[in-house]
Design a protein around this motif. Structure first.
Motif, PDB file in Angstrom:
ATOM      1  N   ILE A  47      18.264  36.940  -5.021  1.00  0.00           N
ATOM      2  CA  ILE A  47      18.627  35.623  -4.480  1.00  0.00           C
ATOM      3  C   ILE A  47      20.091  35.661  -4.058  1.00  0.00           C
ATOM      4  CG2 ILE A  47      19.269  34.580  -6.685  1.00  0.00           C
ATOM      5  CD1 ILE A  47      17.289  32.618  -4.170  1.00  0.00           C
ATOM      6  N   ARG A  48      20.367  35.009  -2.929  1.00  0.00           N
ATOM      7  CA  ARG A  48      21.741  34.899  -2.430  1.00  0.00           C
ATOM      8  C   ARG A  48      21.932  33.494  -1.869  1.00  0.00           C
ATOM      9  NH1 ARG A  48      23.057  39.018   2.063  1.00  0.00           N
ATOM     10  NH2 ARG A  48      22.932  40.388   0.258  1.00  0.00           N
ATOM     11  N   VAL A  49      22.993  32.835  -2.337  1.00  0.00           N
ATOM     12  CA  VAL A  49      23.365  31.527  -1.814  1.00  0.00           C
ATOM     13  C   VAL A  49      24.727  31.691  -1.160  1.00  0.00           C
ATOM     14  CG1 VAL A  49      23.746  29.087  -2.335  1.00  0.00           C
ATOM     15  CG2 VAL A  49      22.111  30.405  -3.711  1.00  0.00           C
ATOM     16  N   GLY A  50      24.780  31.443   0.133  1.00  0.00           N
ATOM     17  CA  GLY A  50      26.024  31.594   0.880  1.00  0.00           C
ATOM     18  C   GLY A  50      26.601  30.244   1.264  1.00  0.00           C
ATOM     19  N   TYR A  51      27.902  30.119   1.103  1.00  0.00           N
ATOM     20  CA  TYR A  51      28.612  28.879   1.455  1.00  0.00           C
ATOM     21  C   TYR A  51      29.761  29.208   2.400  1.00  0.00           C
ATOM     22  CZ  TYR A  51      26.500  26.777  -2.723  1.00  0.00           C
ATOM     23  OH  TYR A  51      25.632  26.322  -3.675  1.00  0.00           O
ATOM     24  N   TYR A  52      29.951  28.371   3.403  1.00  0.00           N
ATOM     25  CA  TYR A  52      31.177  28.443   4.184  1.00  0.00           C
ATOM     26  C   TYR A  52      32.277  27.775   3.375  1.00  0.00           C
ATOM     27  CZ  TYR A  52      28.545  29.923   8.263  1.00  0.00           C
ATOM     28  OH  TYR A  52      27.744  30.618   9.117  1.00  0.00           O
ATOM     29  N   VAL A  53      33.481  28.337   3.463  1.00  0.00           N
ATOM     30  CA  VAL A  53      34.641  27.796   2.770  1.00  0.00           C
ATOM     31  C   VAL A  53      35.748  27.615   3.804  1.00  0.00           C
ATOM     32  CG1 VAL A  53      36.355  28.174   0.953  1.00  0.00           C
ATOM     33  CG2 VAL A  53      34.027  29.047   0.664  1.00  0.00           C
ATOM     34  N   ASN A  54      36.324  26.430   3.841  1.00  0.00           N
ATOM     35  CA  ASN A  54      37.440  26.168   4.746  1.00  0.00           C
ATOM     36  C   ASN A  54      38.720  26.078   3.925  1.00  0.00           C
ATOM     37  OD1 ASN A  54      38.786  25.616   7.174  1.00  0.00           O
ATOM     38  ND2 ASN A  54      38.674  23.423   6.781  1.00  0.00           N
ATOM     39  N   ASN A  55      39.651  26.975   4.195  1.00  0.00           N
ATOM     40  CA  ASN A  55      40.963  26.964   3.548  1.00  0.00           C
ATOM     41  C   ASN A  55      41.972  26.440   4.554  1.00  0.00           C
ATOM     42  OD1 ASN A  55      40.107  28.273   1.115  1.00  0.00           O
ATOM     43  ND2 ASN A  55      40.063  30.196   2.223  1.00  0.00           N
ATOM     44  N   ASP A  56      42.676  25.380   4.174  1.00  0.00           N
ATOM     45  CA  ASP A  56      43.663  24.799   5.082  1.00  0.00           C
ATOM     46  C   ASP A  56      44.708  24.061   4.264  1.00  0.00           C
ATOM     47  OD1 ASP A  56      44.920  24.143   7.453  1.00  0.00           O
ATOM     48  OD2 ASP A  56      43.227  23.001   8.260  1.00  0.00           O
ATOM     49  N   TYR A  57      45.817  23.773   4.921  1.00  0.00           N
ATOM     50  CA  TYR A  57      46.848  22.967   4.263  1.00  0.00           C
ATOM     51  C   TYR A  57      46.339  21.540   4.135  1.00  0.00           C
ATOM     52  CZ  TYR A  57      50.089  26.810   4.967  1.00  0.00           C
ATOM     53  OH  TYR A  57      50.711  28.030   4.925  1.00  0.00           O
ATOM     54  N   GLU A  58      46.682  20.922   3.031  1.00  0.00           N
ATOM     55  CA  GLU A  58      46.299  19.526   2.821  1.00  0.00           C
ATOM     56  C   GLU A  58      47.212  18.583   3.611  1.00  0.00           C
ATOM     57  OE1 GLU A  58      44.811  16.784  -0.882  1.00  0.00           O
ATOM     58  OE2 GLU A  58      46.076  18.505  -1.304  1.00  0.00           O
ATOM     59  N   ALA A  59      48.482  18.903   3.696  1.00  0.00           N
ATOM     60  CA  ALA A  59      49.466  18.057   4.382  1.00  0.00           C
ATOM     61  C   ALA A  59      49.333  18.211   5.901  1.00  0.00           C
ATOM     62  CB  ALA A  59      50.878  18.427   3.952  1.00  0.00           C
ATOM     63  N   GLU A  60      49.246  17.093   6.589  1.00  0.00           N
ATOM     64  CA  GLU A  60      49.107  17.099   8.050  1.00  0.00           C
ATOM     65  C   GLU A  60      50.270  17.823   8.727  1.00  0.00           C
ATOM     66  OE1 GLU A  60      46.469  16.253   9.849  1.00  0.00           O
ATOM     67  OE2 GLU A  60      45.439  15.750   7.981  1.00  0.00           O
ATOM     68  N   GLN A  61      51.476  17.671   8.196  1.00  0.00           N
ATOM     69  CA  GLN A  61      52.641  18.326   8.798  1.00  0.00           C
ATOM     70  C   GLN A  61      52.498  19.850   8.747  1.00  0.00           C
ATOM     71  OE1 GLN A  61      56.445  17.265   7.174  1.00  0.00           O
ATOM     72  NE2 GLN A  61      57.564  18.624   8.545  1.00  0.00           N
ATOM     73  N   LYS A  71      49.645  21.457   8.608  1.00  0.00           N
ATOM     74  CA  LYS A  71      48.564  21.808   9.529  1.00  0.00           C
ATOM     75  C   LYS A  71      49.091  21.889  10.953  1.00  0.00           C
ATOM     76  CE  LYS A  71      44.660  19.717   7.098  1.00  0.00           C
ATOM     77  NZ  LYS A  71      43.597  18.704   7.171  1.00  0.00           N
ATOM     78  N   ALA A  72      49.929  20.915  11.336  1.00  0.00           N
ATOM     79  CA  ALA A  72      50.467  20.849  12.695  1.00  0.00           C
ATOM     80  C   ALA A  72      51.480  21.963  12.955  1.00  0.00           C
ATOM     81  CB  ALA A  72      51.108  19.488  12.948  1.00  0.00           C
ATOM     82  N   GLU A  73      52.298  22.271  11.940  1.00  0.00           N
ATOM     83  CA  GLU A  73      53.337  23.299  12.080  1.00  0.00           C
ATOM     84  C   GLU A  73      53.258  24.247  10.884  1.00  0.00           C
ATOM     85  OE1 GLU A  73      57.166  21.432  12.567  1.00  0.00           O
ATOM     86  OE2 GLU A  73      56.293  19.865  13.828  1.00  0.00           O
ATOM     87  N   PRO A  74      52.266  25.154  10.896  1.00  0.00           N
ATOM     88  CA  PRO A  74      52.118  26.051   9.747  1.00  0.00           C
ATOM     89  C   PRO A  74      53.314  26.989   9.602  1.00  0.00           C
ATOM     90  CG  PRO A  74      50.442  26.507  11.427  1.00  0.00           C
ATOM     91  CD  PRO A  74      51.273  25.377  11.915  1.00  0.00           C
ATOM     92  N   PRO A  75      53.743  27.213   8.366  1.00  0.00           N
ATOM     93  CA  PRO A  75      54.851  28.144   8.141  1.00  0.00           C
ATOM     94  C   PRO A  75      54.423  29.583   8.460  1.00  0.00           C
ATOM     95  CG  PRO A  75      53.956  27.377   6.069  1.00  0.00           C
ATOM     96  CD  PRO A  75      53.247  26.621   7.135  1.00  0.00           C
ATOM     97  N   GLN A  76      55.395  30.447   8.721  1.00  0.00           N
ATOM     98  CA  GLN A  76      55.072  31.844   9.040  1.00  0.00           C
ATOM     99  C   GLN A  76      54.403  32.528   7.867  1.00  0.00           C
ATOM    100  OE1 GLN A  76      58.910  33.320  10.795  1.00  0.00           O
ATOM    101  NE2 GLN A  76      57.455  34.181  12.264  1.00  0.00           N
TER     102      GLN A  76
END
Length: 188
Positions: free
Chosen positions: A107-121, A123-128
């Motif tokens: 049995i295999r259960v696969g999930y997509y995972v989204n990793n992102d910044y929580e703060a909108e700023q 997200k808009a200007e990600p650090p290097q």
């Protein structure tokens, strides 16, 4: 019919910070006593292009397994970010929950995972350089992909047929609602 049937998987603590452990509540039933333990694994796919970045986050043996219903919480540490390419930390990846018997996955259960910044700023200007303590992961628990692989749980009853994996469920199918709620998957 399989000797072991996955009944429900519930993703706990979701969404959560990237650095927090993963937790799943797993329910299954066994219709035949098993001689050996079941092996449950949680695998984090670190790169879509290169499986050498995949990480087994946890592997546990559960047993003895007799006839009956079972439930447990499976917890695994987060992935080691030093083993993931910097450009693959933010974005979508895959998490695989597998179960094997005598070394064979069934049995295999696969999930997509989204990793992102929580703060909108951010997200808009990600650090290097990725700020791991600011990254939130969101497991898309309402859209699991469940695949069952044929397995003869009683090798003394050897079947010489070649069997193919059976794709069981995808939450995005039109028609029947496949999930009891948005954070779990039922299989039979």
């Amino acid at each position: 019919m399989s000797a072991v049937n996955l009944k429900d998987v519930t993703v706990l603590s979701n969404p959560a910070p990237f650095v927090d452990p993963f937790q799943f509540e797993i329910s299954y039933e066994c219709s035949t006593p098993l001689e050996d333990d079941l092996e449950w694994k949680l695998i984090y796919v670190g790169s879509a292009e290169d499986e050498t970045y995949d990480q087994v986050l946890e592997s546990v043996l559960v047993g003895p397994v007799n006839v009956g219903n079972y439930r447990f919480v499976f917890q695994a540490d987060p992935p080691d970010p030093s083993k993931i390419q910097e450009e693959d930390i933010i974005g979508v990846t895959v998490l695989l929950l597998t179960c094997s018997y005598q070394g064979q996955e069934f049995i295999r259960v696969g999930y997509y995972v989204n990793n992102d910044y929580e703060a909108e700023q951010l997200k808009a200007e990600p650090p290097q350089k990725v700020l791991l303590d600011k990254v939130q992961r969101n497991i898309l628990a309402d859209k699991p992909r469940v695949t069952k692989f044929p397995l003869n749980f009683c090798p003394e009853k050897n079947e010489d047929e070649e069997q193919q994996p059976e794709f069981v469920a995808e939450a995005s199918k039109k028609g029947d609602e496949l999930l009891p709620n948005q954070s779990s998957v039922e299989c039979s």
